[in-house]
Design an enzyme around this catalytic site. Sequence first.
Site, mmCIF file in Angstrom:
data_model
loop_
_atom_site.group_PDB
_atom_site.id
_atom_site.type_symbol
_atom_site.label_atom_id
_atom_site.label_comp_id
_atom_site.label_asym_id
_atom_site.label_seq_id
_atom_site.Cartn_x
_atom_site.Cartn_y
_atom_site.Cartn_z
ATOM 1 C CD GLU A 1 -16.037 19.640 48.739
ATOM 2 O OE1 GLU A 1 -15.609 19.406 47.549
ATOM 3 O OE2 GLU A 1 -15.889 20.562 49.460
ATOM 4 C CD GLU B 1 -11.481 21.178 47.516
ATOM 5 O OE1 GLU B 1 -11.331 22.157 47.075
ATOM 6 O OE2 GLU B 1 -12.195 20.149 47.319
HETATM 7 O O1 IFM Z 1 -17.768 23.419 44.608
HETATM 8 C C1 IFM Z 1 -16.390 23.134 44.862
HETATM 9 C C2 IFM Z 1 -16.240 22.960 46.460
HETATM 10 O O2 IFM Z 1 -16.549 24.298 46.998
HETATM 11 C C3 IFM Z 1 -14.943 22.576 46.946
HETATM 12 N N1 IFM Z 1 -14.437 21.273 46.112
HETATM 13 C C4 IFM Z 1 -14.738 20.980 44.881
HETATM 14 C C5 IFM Z 1 -16.150 21.634 44.736
HETATM 15 C C6 IFM Z 1 -16.416 21.211 43.093
HETATM 16 O O3 IFM Z 1 -15.568 22.081 42.218
#
Ligand code: IFM
Length: 449
Positions: free
Chosen positions: A354, A166
């Site tokens: 994710e 990210e």
């Molecule tokens: O926990 C985070 C992760 O580290 C990065 N993406 C979003 C998740 C939830 O906020």
Amino acid sequence: MSRLEFPREFHWGAATASYQIEGSWNVDGKGESIWDRFSHTPGNVKKGDTGDRACDSYRRQSEDVALLRELGLTSYRFSIAWPRIQPSGRGAAHAKGLDHYGKLADALLEAGIRPFPTLYHWDLPQALEDDGGWPERDLAGRFADYAELVTRALGDRISDWMIFNEPNVFTALGYLLGIHAPGRRDFEGFLRAVHNVNRAQGEAFRAMKAVRGDLRIGTAFNFSDCQPAGDAEADAAAARRWHNFTNEAFLRPTLRGTYPPLFRDGSVPIDLMDVRDGDLDVAQVPLDFVGVNLYTRTLVEDVPEDDNLGARPVLGREEGPLTDFGWEVWPDALYNVLVWISEEFGRPVLEITENGCSYADGPGPDGKVHDTRRTEFYRGYLEAVHRAIAAGADVRGYHAWSLLDNFEWAEGYEQRFGLVHVDFDTCERTIKESARWYARVVAENGFDV
Ligand code: IFM
């Protein structure tokens, strides 16, 4: 009722990140990271929580691998803590750090699970932040050195890698808004950080491929389906700008070697970003896959008084249910983004790196965690993934965020995203009912709707 079948060889996984689960922040020669410094500074994280112990996963590696095995998962996305490999961000690799991740990879392979590491999930060595952090051009080369060291040591066992997690989030929250480490509020520094991360990614990709040409290398980008909050044309234009900033400021330079328009007037602030001749050739690389992190959609409104981006997300107009974090459950967001990337960028290989939700459910009187809302969340989003595949998106895997309840950055331990409940006093793990449902999906490679 109908059955949704996923492609053969689909990777079913769960994801975590080093600082969020490992603890052991100062053992075995690990250097201080920006998250150690940030969380140790009062006022930065809710309730003063830190990742000093987190889920204690550094010491409970075999317990975590046993959980993955019990759930029947075939892929584990974890991250490598840079300050365990280069405690000060430079110099030779620290053997104990490499050994830790080598053992994890071996245990996963032994269990028939694909090790799927991310090189950078936000825990920059503090020494490099002291030298200026991501706004400094020099950091791109340092990062490529680190990527090369790790690949040389572990590339024989690990075939699939992510460079960054990210980039849009850690640059904006860390350097523009100051709510994540390193806690800076510096508009121009942020713009330079964006560009340097793009350069760093290109340099790291090439350094890793030079070590082993057969590695499959991507990045886990954060995406959102950006939609206008109102009917006005100004909101529609604002949503397009927010889309460019959120979804394209990293993906487009990587895959196409250009920046999208970033400011209200359609310009790219190349002077403020310090974009120099040849930089975009460095940034452009043929990633082997695009990692997709997606949680929700974003409703966007125009901000006429702001000449820069001139757009901001609006809360309070959601139509779907909200998670405990206040994020709208909106499975179509995942469908729309998968189809958009596929159509816009020539059908790249996609991995969902994710996707998940935060609900505070804990063990009930029967000792089980009946987190029905999480099961419904996964059912809806997996149905959207299936629809996107049917529409032509080449999605090869799905990773639930997260394997474990963990340290949710500035929120501390309040937001629980895990398939597995963690008691943060004892670190005891309890598999939630949603995880049992997910395990059945994995075993059957599909589910009924
Ligand atoms: O926990 C985070 C992760 O580290 C990065 N993406 C979003 C998740 C939830 O906020």
